[in-house]
Design a protein around this motif. Structure first.
Motif: not given
Ligand SMILES: O=C(O)CCC(=O)C(=O)O
Length: 295
Positions: A142, A145, A147, A163, A243, A251, A260, A264
């Motif tokens: 990912v 960024h 959010d 999350w 977050i 990630s 994993r 979220a």
């Protein structure tokens, strides 16, 4: 729950961990629920995330639905899934929390409300939730960024991401990484002028409050302009990560043998702010977000 350290970390770093928030049984119940959802999946719901993601209807209209986004690497040369959906998906979103069951129960649980109260949220709207798989061997990255670039409110920015690790998340299997303190205003304002990427920035006012504004720049410029470092947020199964909407996070790909999985969801303080009409996620006419008080 002793949340003092969590609140301090959230304010100072923009990311905080509530250790042992969910039991192993709760995590497994969510993984089992997702296995069941995947088992019922129809062939016409099988879409590749890479080609389906940007601005297309399947993604853009998923706000009030449960929709399925597959990792490109899960397909063979004939565009058929190599394995089961549960071990092929990139993510499922964005309305799991609105359906009766374990995801809804977690989002509205008394212990979740306790965490929300600790970070000063009184009444919240929950626009979206997602189950992210980060599959063993091919779970994709990912990119960095904030959010707030995708999820923002007015007159102030009040979005928070929650999350939950449904499995241990380590540097090996693609844990979150973040820049501690990057939710605070930029340190080097002179580097704000380069164009091509919108970021959100929180600008201090003379009365001590912050207003949110867009600024433009390249992500490379941004990351070179700040003297912060990326830090891994390695967590155990059942830990809940908070977050801040302005903190820079990402990630990495998962090349390990262990998946994993996480669940979220994002919410905002609805007694003080409204959902902006230019957010990508808008509910169809007449439908609204889940909303509840945290008391
Ligand atoms: O789980 C990940 O890899 C990224 C999740 C994320 O960026 C988010 O929840 O805002």
């Amino acid at each position: 729950m002793d949340l003092k350290q969590v609140v301090d970390d959230f304010k100072e770093n923009g990311l905080a961990v509530v250790k042992g928030f969910a039991s192993a049984e709760e995590c497994e119940a969510m993984r089992d629920e997702m296995r069941k959802i995947c088992a019922d999946l129809k062939a016409d719901e099988i879409h590749c995330f890479e080609t389906e993601s940007a601005n297309n209807d399947y993604f853009m209209n998923s706000g009030d639905k449960i929709r399925f986004f597959f990792d490109p690497a899960a397909f063979d040369a004939n565009k058929k899934l190599k394995n089961s959906a549960f071990t092929s998906l990139n993510k499922v979103g964005h309305a799991l929390h609105t359906h009766p069951g374990v995801f809804h129960d977690l989002v509205t649980a008394p212990k979740t409300k306790e965490v929300l109260r600790a970070i000063n949220l009184k009444k919240v709207c929950v626009p979206q939730s997602m189950y992210i798989f980060k599959q063993a061997k091919f779970g994709s990255a990912v990119p960095p960024h904030q959010d707030s670039t995708f999820l923002h409110t007015s007159p102030t920015q009040t979005v928070v991401g929650l999350w939950l690790a449904l499995e241990d998340a380590t540097e090996d299997n693609g844990c979150l990484w973040f820049i501690p303190g990057s939710h605070k205003p930029y340190k080097d304002e002179s580097k704000r002028e380069k164009l091509d990427h919108a970021f959100m920035n929180r600008v201090p006012s003379s009365d001590g409050s912050f207003k949110t504004e867009y600024r433009l720049g390249t992500s490379k410029e941004y990351y070179e302009s700040c003297d912060y470092t990326w830090v891994p947020a390695q967590v155990r199964k059942g830990d809940l990560v908070l977050i801040h909407d302005m903190v820079h996070h990402k990630s990495l790909p998962n090349h390990s043998n262990k998946s994993r999985n996480i669940y979220a969801w994002h919410l905002f303080e609805s007694s003080e702010a409204s959902w902006d009409s230019d957010n990508w996620l808008q509910y169809p006419e007449g439908k609204t977000f889940m909303e509840f008080e945290t008391q």
